[in-house]
Design an enzyme around this catalytic site. Structure first.
Site, PDB file in Angstrom:
ATOM      1  N   GLU A 279       0.761  -1.304   0.017  1.00 34.24           N
ATOM      2  CA  GLU A 279      -0.077  -0.232  -0.078  1.00 34.24           C
ATOM      3  C   GLU A 279       0.922   1.351  -0.118  1.00 34.24           C
ATOM      4  O   GLU A 279       0.541   2.185  -0.768  1.00 34.24           O
ATOM      5  CB  GLU A 279      -0.975   0.083   1.228  1.00 34.24           C
TER       6      GLU A 279
ATOM      7  N   GLU B 139       1.498   6.286  -7.049  1.00 35.03           N
ATOM      8  CA  GLU B 139       0.352   7.112  -7.394  1.00 35.03           C
ATOM      9  C   GLU B 139       0.755   8.626  -7.267  1.00 35.03           C
ATOM     10  O   GLU B 139       0.337   9.286  -8.131  1.00 35.03           O
ATOM     11  CB  GLU B 139      -0.927   6.911  -6.631  1.00 35.03           C
TER      12      GLU B 139
END
Length: 126
Positions: free
Chosen positions: A68, A75
């Site tokens: 994550e 991102e």
């Protein structure tokens, strides 16, 4: 020419913890992973997991949360580089998210394998 001096190791750890806490504060999915980890720890204490089962759970927590963090980094970098739609940017974001999803699904399956039999015994159903 000399290489730039590296910061002290304490600063490096500080940066790493800052990244972890930033991800927890800003990313909904990381909050979900943390909540699930807390619930698993509580259930593990109640159901008296073996040391091997604890190692499996902790390894899977680490894997999912680390992925994550990497997904968030990918991102962020993609968003920094471009604000317009680009197919390669989409691939980078989607595959990073897919890595987290695969790890989370496998962690959930392993959790079921560990916890369902213990839960049934705890409830007196087995």
């Amino acid at each position: 020419m000399t290489a730039p001096k590296k910061p002290p190791i304490t600063k490096s750890f500080g940066y790493a913890f800052e990244g972890i806490f930033t991800c927890i504060r800003r990313e909904r999915n990381m909050k979900i992973h943390c909540a699930m980890a807390v619930l698993v720890v509580i259930a593990g204490i109640i159901l008296k997991l073996s040391p091997v089962e604890w190692c499996i759970c902790l390894g899977l927590f680490g894997l999912v949360m680390a992925l994550e963090l990497v997904n968030t980094a990918v991102e962020s970098v993609v968003d920094l580089v471009t604000s317009e739609y680009k197919p390669l940017a989409k691939i980078a974001k989607d595959t990073a998210a897919g890595a987290v999803l695969i790890a989370a699904i496998m962690a959930a399956i392993a959790g079921l394998i560990i916890f369902v039999p213990k839960g049934l015994v705890f409830l007196g159903l087995l």
